[in-house]
Design a protein around this motif. Structure first.
Motif, PDB file in Angstrom:
ATOM      1  N   ALA A  60       0.866  -1.168   0.000  1.00  0.00           N
ATOM      2  CA  ALA A  60       0.000   0.000   0.000  1.00  0.00           C
ATOM      3  C   ALA A  60       0.910   1.226   0.000  1.00  0.00           C
ATOM      4  O   ALA A  60       2.033   1.170   0.525  1.00  0.00           O
ATOM      5  CB  ALA A  60      -0.898   0.009   1.238  1.00  0.00           C
ATOM      6  N   CYS A  98      -4.053   6.929   1.869  1.00  0.00           N
ATOM      7  CA  CYS A  98      -3.347   5.677   1.620  1.00  0.00           C
ATOM      8  C   CYS A  98      -4.191   4.796   0.711  1.00  0.00           C
ATOM      9  O   CYS A  98      -5.425   4.774   0.844  1.00  0.00           O
ATOM     10  CB  CYS A  98      -3.057   4.964   2.930  1.00  0.00           C
ATOM     11  SG  CYS A  98      -1.913   3.568   2.804  1.00  0.00           S
ATOM     12  N   SER A 116      -4.345   0.840  -1.066  1.00  0.00           N
ATOM     13  CA  SER A 116      -3.825  -0.521  -1.095  1.00  0.00           C
ATOM     14  C   SER A 116      -3.715  -1.002  -2.540  1.00  0.00           C
ATOM     15  O   SER A 116      -4.262  -0.387  -3.457  1.00  0.00           O
ATOM     16  CB  SER A 116      -4.763  -1.429  -0.311  1.00  0.00           C
ATOM     17  OG  SER A 116      -4.444  -2.787  -0.487  1.00  0.00           O
ATOM     18  N   ASP A 170      -7.305  -3.581  -1.705  1.00  0.00           N
ATOM     19  CA  ASP A 170      -8.541  -3.118  -1.080  1.00  0.00           C
ATOM     20  C   ASP A 170      -9.136  -1.973  -1.896  1.00  0.00           C
ATOM     21  O   ASP A 170      -8.418  -1.048  -2.262  1.00  0.00           O
ATOM     22  CB  ASP A 170      -8.254  -2.650   0.344  1.00  0.00           C
ATOM     23  CG  ASP A 170      -9.521  -2.421   1.140  1.00  0.00           C
ATOM     24  OD1 ASP A 170      -9.858  -3.285   1.949  1.00  0.00           O
ATOM     25  OD2 ASP A 170     -10.172  -1.371   0.927  1.00  0.00           O
ATOM     26  N   SER A 225       1.003  -4.571   2.154  1.00  0.00           N
ATOM     27  CA  SER A 225      -0.459  -4.625   2.040  1.00  0.00           C
ATOM     28  C   SER A 225      -1.111  -5.324   3.224  1.00  0.00           C
ATOM     29  O   SER A 225      -2.217  -4.958   3.631  1.00  0.00           O
ATOM     30  CB  SER A 225      -0.852  -5.318   0.738  1.00  0.00           C
ATOM     31  OG  SER A 225      -0.453  -4.538  -0.358  1.00  0.00           O
ATOM     32  N   TYR A 265      -2.078  -2.899   5.809  1.00  0.00           N
ATOM     33  CA  TYR A 265      -2.877  -1.753   5.390  1.00  0.00           C
ATOM     34  C   TYR A 265      -3.914  -1.371   6.446  1.00  0.00           C
ATOM     35  O   TYR A 265      -3.997  -0.209   6.859  1.00  0.00           O
ATOM     36  CB  TYR A 265      -3.565  -2.050   4.064  1.00  0.00           C
ATOM     37  CG  TYR A 265      -4.517  -0.966   3.598  1.00  0.00           C
ATOM     38  CD1 TYR A 265      -5.891  -1.176   3.604  1.00  0.00           C
ATOM     39  CD2 TYR A 265      -4.047   0.266   3.158  1.00  0.00           C
ATOM     40  CE1 TYR A 265      -6.764  -0.185   3.193  1.00  0.00           C
ATOM     41  CE2 TYR A 265      -4.906   1.265   2.733  1.00  0.00           C
ATOM     42  CZ  TYR A 265      -6.265   1.028   2.746  1.00  0.00           C
ATOM     43  OH  TYR A 265      -7.130   2.014   2.329  1.00  0.00           O
TER      44      TYR A 265
END
Length: 130
Positions: free
Chosen positions: A33, A50, A52, A55, A101, A104
């Motif tokens: 991420a 942020c 990912s 996601d 990740s 995250y």
């Protein structure tokens, strides 16, 4: 190793827009991420947004929700931060960094603590003033 270079910073008037770029010239961003942070002299670094690699829901700090949008172009190895309706309090050096990740949710649930992130770029200056 990921190597970031940020660009796109400039001086703009309040209400203006900028698009920052965080371009990676190193290893792939798969499995990471990427977060945007900002810092002003004398203050702690603040997590802004942020994204990912898996996601669908990016994270935004409350102070930028509805004004900033983060996106990533995996083919270009670049993460963007579109900043609209800029305010003087958005003035800062903006930089990007990675978090694995699988970290995250841990990172965004704690409002992106900088200590969890790595591979920091040098930053780009954004100044918002009339």
């Amino acid at each position: 190793q990921v190597q970031f270079m940020e660009s796109g910073g400039a001086s703009v008037h309040p209400g203006g827009s900028l698009r920052l770029s965080c371009t990676n010239s190193g290893d792939s961003l798969d499995g990471y991420a990427v977060g945007w942070f900002r810092q002003v002299p004398g203050k702690e670094r603040e997590g802004v947004s942020c994204i990912s690699d898996s996601d669908p829901l990016p994270y935004y700090a409350e102070s930028v929700k509805g004004r900033f949008a983060i996106s990533r172009d995996n083919a270009e190895n670049t993460v963007y931060l579109q900043m609209n309706s800029l305010k003087p309090e958005d003035t800062a050096v903006y930089s990007c960094a990675t978090v694995p990740s699988y970290f995250y949710y841990k990172a965004v649930n704690r409002d992106m603590p900088p200590a969890l992130y790595d591979n920091w770029g040098q930053g780009t200056q954004v100044t918002v003033s009339s």
